[in-house]
Every structure is written in C-alpha cells, then in structure tokens.
Scaffold this motif. Sequence first.
Motif, PDB file in Angstrom:
ATOM      1  N   ASN A 158       0.906  -1.110  -0.157  1.00 56.21           N
ATOM      2  CA  ASN A 158       0.124  -0.400   0.202  1.00 56.21           C
ATOM      3  C   ASN A 158       1.367   1.042  -0.049  1.00 56.21           C
ATOM      4  N   MET A 159       0.240   1.776  -0.407  1.00 58.20           N
ATOM      5  CA  MET A 159       0.900   3.031  -0.680  1.00 58.20           C
ATOM      6  C   MET A 159       2.306   3.502  -1.489  1.00 58.20           C
ATOM      7  N   SER A 160       2.425   2.187  -2.717  1.00 56.98           N
ATOM      8  CA  SER A 160       3.360   2.202  -3.056  1.00 56.98           C
ATOM      9  C   SER A 160       3.914   3.417  -3.986  1.00 56.98           C
ATOM     10  N   TYR A 161       2.741   4.260  -4.631  1.00 55.17           N
ATOM     11  CA  TYR A 161       3.489   5.978  -5.115  1.00 55.17           C
ATOM     12  C   TYR A 161       2.305   6.273  -4.803  1.00 55.17           C
ATOM     13  N   PHE A 162       3.086   8.044  -5.710  1.00 55.86           N
ATOM     14  CA  PHE A 162       1.771   8.804  -5.150  1.00 55.86           C
ATOM     15  C   PHE A 162       1.113   9.330  -6.327  1.00 55.86           C
ATOM     16  N   GLU A 163      -0.474   9.212  -6.081  1.00 57.35           N
ATOM     17  CA  GLU A 163      -0.544   9.742  -7.497  1.00 57.35           C
ATOM     18  C   GLU A 163      -1.678  10.814  -7.276  1.00 57.35           C
TER      19      GLU A 163
ATOM     20  N   PRO B 159       3.041 -14.360  -3.389  1.00 52.89           N
ATOM     21  CA  PRO B 159       2.504 -13.842  -4.936  1.00 52.89           C
ATOM     22  C   PRO B 159       2.546 -12.318  -4.851  1.00 52.89           C
ATOM     23  N   LEU B 160       2.395 -10.780  -5.500  1.00 58.19           N
ATOM     24  CA  LEU B 160       2.945  -9.590  -4.911  1.00 58.19           C
ATOM     25  C   LEU B 160       1.074  -9.671  -4.967  1.00 58.19           C
ATOM     26  N   LEU B 161       0.120  -9.528  -4.197  1.00 60.96           N
ATOM     27  CA  LEU B 161      -1.080  -9.543  -4.780  1.00 60.96           C
ATOM     28  C   LEU B 161      -1.878  -7.968  -5.802  1.00 60.96           C
ATOM     29  N   ALA B 162      -0.853  -6.903  -5.476  1.00 63.93           N
ATOM     30  CA  ALA B 162      -0.981  -5.043  -5.473  1.00 63.93           C
ATOM     31  C   ALA B 162      -0.448  -4.169  -5.114  1.00 63.93           C
ATOM     32  N   GLU B 163      -0.360  -3.421  -6.078  1.00 63.64           N
ATOM     33  CA  GLU B 163       0.647  -2.093  -5.859  1.00 63.64           C
ATOM     34  C   GLU B 163      -0.366  -0.819  -5.409  1.00 63.64           C
ATOM     35  N   ILE B 164      -0.902  -0.272  -4.454  1.00 62.44           N
ATOM     36  CA  ILE B 164      -2.130   0.227  -4.151  1.00 62.44           C
ATOM     37  C   ILE B 164      -1.609   1.445  -3.628  1.00 62.44           C
ATOM     38  N   PRO B 165      -1.551   2.727  -5.048  1.00 62.01           N
ATOM     39  CA  PRO B 165      -0.841   3.902  -4.620  1.00 62.01           C
ATOM     40  C   PRO B 165      -1.768   4.621  -3.657  1.00 62.01           C
ATOM     41  N   LEU B 166      -0.733   5.804  -3.177  1.00 62.23           N
ATOM     42  CA  LEU B 166      -1.098   6.746  -2.238  1.00 62.23           C
ATOM     43  C   LEU B 166      -2.104   6.847  -2.702  1.00 62.23           C
ATOM     44  N   TYR B 167      -3.144   8.064  -2.751  1.00 60.12           N
ATOM     45  CA  TYR B 167      -4.052   8.343  -3.468  1.00 60.12           C
ATOM     46  C   TYR B 167      -4.665   9.457  -2.327  1.00 60.12           C
ATOM     47  N   PRO B 168      -5.275  10.837  -2.423  1.00 55.20           N
ATOM     48  CA  PRO B 168      -5.182  11.375  -1.018  1.00 55.20           C
ATOM     49  C   PRO B 168      -7.667  11.189  -0.899  1.00 55.20           C
ATOM     50  N   PRO B 169      -7.605  10.944  -2.010  1.00 53.57           N
ATOM     51  CA  PRO B 169      -9.475  10.509  -1.763  1.00 53.57           C
ATOM     52  C   PRO B 169      -9.631   9.119  -1.036  1.00 53.57           C
ATOM     53  N   VAL B 170      -8.700   8.414  -0.824  1.00 53.75           N
ATOM     54  CA  VAL B 170      -8.263   7.173  -0.508  1.00 53.75           C
ATOM     55  C   VAL B 170      -8.612   7.110   0.650  1.00 53.75           C
ATOM     56  N   LEU B 171      -8.273   8.267   1.228  1.00 55.98           N
ATOM     57  CA  LEU B 171      -7.904   8.926   3.007  1.00 55.98           C
ATOM     58  C   LEU B 171      -8.601   9.113   3.214  1.00 55.98           C
ATOM     59  N   GLN B 172      -9.716  10.659   2.206  1.00 56.08           N
ATOM     60  CA  GLN B 172     -10.792  10.837   2.440  1.00 56.08           C
ATOM     61  C   GLN B 172     -11.920   9.998   2.358  1.00 56.08           C
ATOM     62  N   ALA B 173     -11.765   9.021   1.321  1.00 59.61           N
ATOM     63  CA  ALA B 173     -13.371   8.484   2.223  1.00 59.61           C
ATOM     64  C   ALA B 173     -13.196   7.579   3.125  1.00 59.61           C
ATOM     65  N   GLY B 174     -12.172   7.252   3.287  1.00 60.71           N
ATOM     66  CA  GLY B 174     -12.178   6.242   4.833  1.00 60.71           C
ATOM     67  C   GLY B 174     -12.936   7.411   5.970  1.00 60.71           C
ATOM     68  N   ASP B 175     -12.555   8.577   6.071  1.00 58.40           N
ATOM     69  CA  ASP B 175     -12.939   9.361   6.940  1.00 58.40           C
ATOM     70  C   ASP B 175     -14.383   9.518   6.738  1.00 58.40           C
ATOM     71  N   ALA B 176     -14.617   9.627   5.534  1.00 62.23           N
ATOM     72  CA  ALA B 176     -16.666  10.157   5.022  1.00 62.23           C
ATOM     73  C   ALA B 176     -17.007   8.884   5.343  1.00 62.23           C
ATOM     74  N   GLY B 177     -16.289   7.534   6.249  1.00 63.86           N
ATOM     75  CA  GLY B 177     -17.204   6.185   5.948  1.00 63.86           C
ATOM     76  C   GLY B 177     -17.987   5.932   4.455  1.00 63.86           C
ATOM     77  N   ALA B 178     -17.312   6.032   2.937  1.00 67.09           N
ATOM     78  CA  ALA B 178     -17.641   5.527   2.729  1.00 67.09           C
ATOM     79  C   ALA B 178     -16.221   5.022   1.746  1.00 67.09           C
ATOM     80  N   PRO B 179     -15.925   3.902   1.675  1.00 66.86           N
ATOM     81  CA  PRO B 179     -14.431   3.803   1.292  1.00 66.86           C
ATOM     82  C   PRO B 179     -14.690   3.501  -0.067  1.00 66.86           C
TER      83      PRO B 179
END
Length: 368
Positions: A287-292, A318-338
């Motif tokens: 997670n937070m593999s790179y900034f988008e 396996p490396l299952l996924a590389e998820i970008p560090l993407y600010p809307p991910v944080l906002q979505a979590g804070d707002a209660g909707a992944p």
Amino acid sequence: MSEPLQQRIASALRGVINPRLGSDVLSAEQAANVAVTLDGKVRLQLRLSAQDDATLARDVRQVVERVEGVTDVRVDIVDAAAPTPPASAPKRAALPVMQEPTAPKGVPAPTPIAYPNLGRIIAVSSGKGGVGKSTVTTNLAVALAKQGFAVGLMDADIYGPNIPRMMGVDAPPAVRDDKIIPLEAHGVKIISLGFLIEKDQPAIWRGPIVMKIVTQFLRDVQWGQLDFLLVDMPPGTGDAQLSLVQATQVAGAVIVTTPQEVSVGDALRGAMMFRRVGVPVVGIVENMSYFESPETGKPLAIFGSGGGARLANELEVPLLAEIPLYPPVLQAGDAGAPIVVADPSCSASQKLVKLAARVAESVGARPA
Ligand SMILES: Nc1ncnc2c1ncn2[C@@H]1O[C@H](COP(=O)(O)OP(=O)(O)O)[C@@H](O)[C@H]1O
Ligand SMILES: [Mg+2]
C-alpha cells in the motif's frame, strides 16, 4: 503486568546466556517455537548441541516458570545438529500446545473450532500500524461483497478499532436471543472491538480482553452464512493473532506493507508467524506504493519502491496488489464510504477490486 505474556517470556529468555555462544538463547535462536495458550501454558523448543551445558535446559525452564502469568512450562529438547523443519509447516499441528489435553481439572485447552457458516476466514495483518491495513480490509470487504460474496468484517485491532468509522457505522450492536446482531454497511456485516471497548481505556488493558472477544465474535455474532470473514488484526504478532488461530481455522493471511524497508521487516515477521501455525500466506499487498496526484493522475515514487515485491519474493507468495497513495482514499475512509464505493473508477479502486478477485481466486471461492 505491563507487557503481554509473550513479551515477558521473551525478556526472560533473553536473560539466559549461553556461555559457549556468548549470547542469550533467544537471540541465538536456541529457544524457538515458543507457543503460549490463553491460560498461560508455555511450550518451547530448545536446540542443544553436544557442547552445550546440560543445565541450560533447566535454566530456561526456571526463568520461564518465574514469569508472571505462566501456569505451566514444557521444554522440548531438540538436537541442534538435526535439520530444522521448514518454517511453513503444512499442518495445523504446528502449534501442538493447542491440542494438548494438559489442562488440569478438566479445563479444556483451546482447540480450533470450525465455524462452517463463516466461510473462509481471512486475516489481514501487518507488521506496523499506519500502513493502511484497515483501509485495505474495508475496501477488500466491500469489493468482495460487490462481486456477489456474502462478507463479514471483524475488527480485532485493539489499538485502533477504526473499521466502524471507515465503514460509516457507529451504533453499539443489538443483542437478540443471546446473539450479537452485526451492523451492516455497503453490503458487509460488521462487528468491531470498538463497539465493545471503552474508547479511552489504555490499549494495554485490552490485551486480555481480546482473547475472549475473538471467540465471542466468531461464535456469538449472528453472521448468517458467509463466504468470507475478513479479520482486521492489530499490527504485529500479538495476542489477537494467536487467539484467532487458536480459536478457529484461518484459511489464509493477507499481509499489508508499505515499500519502506522497516515496514517490510516487520511484515516478514508477521507473515512467518502465520506460517508457523499452519496458516498459508495468500500474498502481499503493497500500500502507498507511489503517490498518485488527484489533479494530474500521474504516479510518483516517493518512498522508494520494491519493498512489497522483495517481501513477496522472500516468502515465495504473490504480490497481490500495489495500491497508490491517493488522497481521496483517505477522504473516503474518513467519510465512512470506502473508495471502491466512493469513486469506483479511480485507479486505486480498480486495483482494490482486482485485489479482491485475486484473493477470492486464491482460496478457490466463487460467488453464489
Ligand atoms: N492508499 C492510500 N492512499 C491515501 N491514504 C491512505 C491509503 N491507505 C491508507 N491511507 C490513510 O492512511 C492512514 C492509515 O491507514 P489505516 O488503514 O488506518 O492503517 P492501519 O490500519 O494499518 O493502521 C489513514 O488515515 C488512511 O486513510
Ligand atoms: Mg487499522
């Protein structure tokens, strides 16, 4: 009691020095495979070589016996010259202390119980906190639900039970006919330690509670028939991990890390712990593999890269996924909707949805 039992045992073992090696038995990996039951029974292996003083075994036993909270000690002596078995023992029998009917006066030792209604139980774990374990778990749960699976989500993170906030639920669950009714959001049934534990209670006091609660969450929650139960574990290799694998059969562990080396080292230890008790590691999520950038959509490596791949390599998973560090991910979590519901088309969401498909595939699950 200031530390968890396992840590107190580890400190005690660090006090036993082998004069031949000039190092303590734990650091020298002479004492290994330390298993602790919920009621304080300890079983460990001691690798002795012909040159070692035979009193070493006695010393080890004595220091462990003196640790507060320990009720019984068994030291299995193994020949240091004999080859060590592979770390990934194929069977659950790898934690033999669980099966032993050693408990006195008819108190049963914890034995894993199968809960067929829970489907496949997947532990999501990490070496460190703050790597995005809960973010990955919530999105994985919602994505699996969207793919047609019946999904439960258990928040067993005593240090930061923040699944309710990320899923947008906040009421204590109802109890009906002795069953806890899980909350539901985004198609996922949710239960959290956060619902049951005083918010400002110090985490250290929560440790002993977690053992009881994990079992209760498996047994006494009205989950119905699930395909998946995802468990958001606390970081590290503590009581909750041990409680879960002692309480039931875990189908697999997903390990979340960031690209940084420190995080990878801790994650490796976490993964090895699951293997040691016979739980397969499904794979690694970096997670937070790179900034988008939300403005330009351009990827930018900020933490260095390749940590997840190195860890996957090391574990041969396996490396299952590389998820970008993407600010809307944080906002979505804070707002209660992944993010997979808040913005299904962004690249982070697409990667999380793919991750869900890979996890389902790797444990052979198909939506009903
Ligand atoms: N891919 C990501 N992009 C942006 N923010 C993220 C991402 N993953 C996690 N975060 C944020 O980082 C913080 C820590 O994540 P969290 O899931 O709570 O970590 P953990 O459960 O491992 O402690 C949270 O504020 C979360 O919203
Ligand atoms: Mg968390």
